[in-house]
Scaffold this motif. Sequence first.
Motif, PDB file in Angstrom:
ATOM      1  N   HIS A   1      -2.554  41.153  80.964  1.00  0.00           N
ATOM      2  CA  HIS A   1      -3.364  41.543  80.175  1.00  0.00           C
ATOM      3  C   HIS A   1      -3.968  43.015  80.026  1.00  0.00           C
ATOM      4  O   HIS A   1      -5.012  43.096  79.354  1.00  0.00           O
ATOM      5  N   ARG A   2      -3.514  43.729  80.974  1.00  0.00           N
ATOM      6  CA  ARG A   2      -4.413  44.951  81.020  1.00  0.00           C
ATOM      7  C   ARG A   2      -3.327  46.015  81.533  1.00  0.00           C
ATOM      8  O   ARG A   2      -2.276  45.708  82.195  1.00  0.00           O
ATOM      9  N   THR A   3      -3.721  47.202  81.126  1.00  0.00           N
ATOM     10  CA  THR A   3      -2.767  48.389  81.474  1.00  0.00           C
ATOM     11  C   THR A   3      -3.122  49.527  82.668  1.00  0.00           C
ATOM     12  O   THR A   3      -2.345  50.023  83.191  1.00  0.00           O
TER      13      THR A   3
ATOM     14  N   LEU B   1      -9.555  47.097  84.741  1.00  0.00           N
ATOM     15  CA  LEU B   1     -10.352  45.795  84.501  1.00  0.00           C
ATOM     16  C   LEU B   1     -10.928  45.570  85.795  1.00  0.00           C
ATOM     17  O   LEU B   1     -10.658  45.246  86.908  1.00  0.00           O
TER      18      LEU B   1
ATOM     19  N   PRO C   1      -2.741  38.218  72.068  1.00  0.00           N
ATOM     20  CA  PRO C   1      -3.396  39.235  72.284  1.00  0.00           C
ATOM     21  C   PRO C   1      -2.679  40.526  72.902  1.00  0.00           C
ATOM     22  O   PRO C   1      -1.706  40.193  73.553  1.00  0.00           O
ATOM     23  N   LYS C   2      -3.081  41.728  72.840  1.00  0.00           N
ATOM     24  CA  LYS C   2      -2.299  42.875  73.132  1.00  0.00           C
ATOM     25  C   LYS C   2      -2.982  43.191  74.597  1.00  0.00           C
ATOM     26  O   LYS C   2      -4.112  42.584  74.776  1.00  0.00           O
ATOM     27  N   PRO C   3      -2.186  43.908  75.400  1.00  0.00           N
ATOM     28  CA  PRO C   3      -3.111  44.163  76.615  1.00  0.00           C
ATOM     29  C   PRO C   3      -4.058  45.020  76.492  1.00  0.00           C
ATOM     30  O   PRO C   3      -3.821  45.827  75.595  1.00  0.00           O
ATOM     31  N   CYS C   4      -5.015  45.256  77.415  1.00  0.00           N
ATOM     32  CA  CYS C   4      -6.474  45.753  77.343  1.00  0.00           C
ATOM     33  C   CYS C   4      -5.722  46.991  77.686  1.00  0.00           C
ATOM     34  O   CYS C   4      -5.395  47.265  78.995  1.00  0.00           O
TER      35      CYS C   4
ATOM     36  N   TRP D   1      -4.397  38.207  85.757  1.00  0.00           N
ATOM     37  CA  TRP D   1      -4.947  39.029  84.424  1.00  0.00           C
ATOM     38  C   TRP D   1      -3.956  40.244  84.317  1.00  0.00           C
ATOM     39  O   TRP D   1      -4.155  41.057  83.211  1.00  0.00           O
TER      40      TRP D   1
END
Length: 99
Positions: free
Chosen positions: A66-68, A44, A37-40, A63
């Motif tokens: 997984h997020r920007t 978050l 998966p690409k980062p969200c 996490w």
Amino acid sequence: MRACQGGRADAPGIPNQVDAVVAALTDGASLLDKFTPKPCGGDLPFFRADHGRSDCAPAAEVWREHRTGELRVTGVDCTHDDMTLPSAPGVSTTEHDHP
């Protein structure tokens, strides 16, 4: 096979259903190696169960990749298993920002 509730495990159709479940689980497991998966994009919100938390429980930081955006950790005064119950307490006043 053992007897199922409400019937027998060797009843007609049961082996086919078991085979279908096994096939679905096997297919699903094979997808894990094929999907990254690409980062969200965005912040978050992370709700952490604080009651009964062990020292070896993973931190919200897992996490990060997984997020920007920002990771906003909010402690909730309940156990992990109780977080989705209607009786779970509201969000505690303890908030921790992890940019």
